[in-house]
Design an enzyme around this catalytic site. Structure first.
Site, PDB file in Angstrom:
ATOM      1  CE  LYS A 144      -4.468  -1.777   1.068  1.00 45.36           C
ATOM      2  NZ  LYS A 144      -5.522  -2.047   2.018  1.00 45.36           N
ATOM      3  NE  ARG A 184      -7.445  -8.463   0.328  1.00 44.01           N
ATOM      4  CZ  ARG A 184      -7.012  -7.611  -0.579  1.00 44.01           C
ATOM      5  NH1 ARG A 184      -6.058  -6.765  -0.297  1.00 44.01           N
ATOM      6  NH2 ARG A 184      -7.545  -7.598  -1.789  1.00 44.01           N
TER       7      ARG A 184
HETATM    8  C1  7PJ Z   1      -8.146  -4.563   1.420  1.00 37.68           C
HETATM    9  C2  7PJ Z   1      -9.144  -5.407   0.946  1.00 37.68           C
HETATM   10  C3  7PJ Z   1      -7.842  -4.564   2.816  1.00 37.68           C
HETATM   11  C4  7PJ Z   1      -9.537  -6.252   3.062  1.00 37.68           C
HETATM   12  C5  7PJ Z   1      -8.319  -4.273  -0.699  1.00 37.68           C
HETATM   13  C6  7PJ Z   1      -5.368  -3.363  -2.114  1.00 37.68           C
HETATM   14  C7  7PJ Z   1      -6.649  -2.637  -2.261  1.00 37.68           C
HETATM   15  N1  7PJ Z   1      -9.827  -6.255   1.753  1.00 37.68           N
HETATM   16  N2  7PJ Z   1      -9.245  -5.210  -0.386  1.00 37.68           N
HETATM   17  N3  7PJ Z   1      -8.570  -5.431   3.587  1.00 37.68           N
HETATM   18  N4  7PJ Z   1      -7.635  -3.873   0.374  1.00 37.68           N
HETATM   19  N5  7PJ Z   1     -10.197  -7.059   3.897  1.00 37.68           N
HETATM   20  O1  7PJ Z   1      -5.296  -4.588  -2.017  1.00 37.68           O
HETATM   21  O2  7PJ Z   1      -4.332  -2.655  -2.100  1.00 37.68           O
HETATM   22  O3  7PJ Z   1      -7.005  -3.829   3.341  1.00 37.68           O
HETATM   23  S1  7PJ Z   1      -8.103  -3.675  -2.314  1.00 37.68           S
END
Ligand code: 7PJ
Length: 356
Positions: free
Chosen positions: A295, A330
């Site tokens: 990020k 994640r």
């Molecule tokens: C997240 C997500 C996060 C959860 C994205 C990216 C943007 N789902 N989906 N948490 N971010 N639960 O992956 O940079 O931080 S999309």
């Protein structure tokens, strides 16, 4: 007036602390002090540092319930036939089935390449594979659900057929329905079931675990000028409300996970404050998911390194999350994240093994 509990003063092990160390969410982390954060509405009125042994004397019903939630183990997650233990951090691998995704756009142009990337992640130790078909990166525009379904369904079907535990990263009820039909066993909704009025119903009927993620604003404008008086307190209270709303819609509490939503309507300072205070969110009593992989905050702290050069920072955040008991991490770089967490786990196990 209410009081929230932020665990602090983490220690190697409970040994030598004479029963005065507490265990975070039944996991591998122990702490000996807490910050008691007094709030009026959403506003922090005072902060007091006390040792763990002093907390009971402060209990009212609310504080006692928070303490119980903060220190008790989380039940394993059941995703179809798979049981995922939450007494240690697990990795959720990211598969973007989008042409314009945040950091690997276009790379998985076709569904079977995306599915095979996901299968590799499962082989590398990802417990869950998160498949998304709508970019929610800052400034991204909304995708028509028909397109989103077309992107994710073949990927999910192939991954699920191969035995992977799949979650669907979507805000839309019809996409959830199609994804569950295709074999997804979990819902990851960055809007925390606020975007689509039918989503809570779909999630409740499916009985699948749901991740409720905090955000401020919508993806198009969320990074324009995010504002909080106290980001940690506000995210806590917002997630608490969303848990209550999900339960009211018929989703069992055991099926709910929460995520502070790094980068979703948050500037660098907000993200850092949230990461440092993360352990407080365990008082919500549900498993904690974090997503900081690649990020922008990492770029902001490293001379604007581009998304494909943020592995080091992503691992630093993953480990910071593990230290604060995050149960699901994640990540794009599954092999490296799993390896970092295995070393972390080895260190924790060593510290927690009594000397013979
Ligand atoms: C997240 C997500 C996060 C959860 C994205 C990216 C943007 N789902 N989906 N948490 N971010 N639960 O992956 O940079 O931080 S999309």
């Amino acid at each position: 007036m209410r009081t929230l509990i932020r665990p602090t003063a983490f220690v190697d092990s409970p040994f030598g602390h004479d029963g005065k160390a507490a265990r975070l969410a039944g996991g591998l982390n122990w702490f000996v002090a807490v910050e008691l954060i007094a709030i009026e509405g959403q506003r922090r009125t005072s902060t007091e540092l006390i040792p763990v042994e002093g907390i009971e004397s402060r209990f009212d019903d609310d504080l006692a319930a928070q303490w119980q939630a903060l220190t008790s183990p989380r039940a394993p997650l059941q995703l179809g036939e798979r049981t995922i233990r939450l007494d240690q951090p697990q990795v959720m691998g990211i598969v973007n089935a989008t042409p314009d995704s945040f950091s690997d756009g276009g790379q998985f142009a076709d569904a079977s390449a995306a599915a095979s990337a996901g299968a590799d992640m499962a082989g590398e130790g990802a417990a869950i594979i998160d498949v998304g078909g709508e970019s929610t990166r800052p400034g991204a525009s909304v995708v028509w659900e028909g397109d989103e379904i077309e992107r994710v369904v073949p990927v999910i079907r192939q991954l699920a057929a191969g035995g992977a535990a799949v979650s669907a990263d979507t805000r839309k009820a019809d996409v959830m329905t199609a994804a569950l039909e295709a074999g997804a066993r979990m819902i990851n909704d960055v809007s925390a079931l606020t975007y689509d009025p039918r989503s809570a119903e779909v999630a409740a009927a499916a009985g699948a675990p749901v991740i409720l993620m905090h955000h401020q604003g919508d993806p198009q404008t969320m990074q324009d000028n995010p504002r909080y008086d106290d980001v940690l307190v506000e995210v806590y209270l917002w997630l608490e409300e969303r848990i209550a709303a999900a339960e009211a819609a018929g989703i069992a509490r055991e099926k709910i996970l929460v995520d502070p939503g790094f980068g979703f309507g948050k500037n660098v300072g907000h993200n850092l404050e949230l990461m440092n205070g993360l352990a407080m969110l365990h008082s919500l009593g549900v498993p904690l998911v974090i997503g900081a992989s690649r990020k922008r905050t990492i770029g902001a702290l490293s001379a604007e390194a581009p998304a494909d050069r943020r592995l080091g920072g992503s691992l630093a955040f993953a480990l910071k999350g593990a230290e604060q008991g995050a149960q699901v991490i994640r990540a794009h770089d599954v092999f490296e994240t799993v390896q970092a967490l295995k070393v972390w786990r080895g260190l924790r196990d060593q510290a927690l093994t009594p000397r013979a």
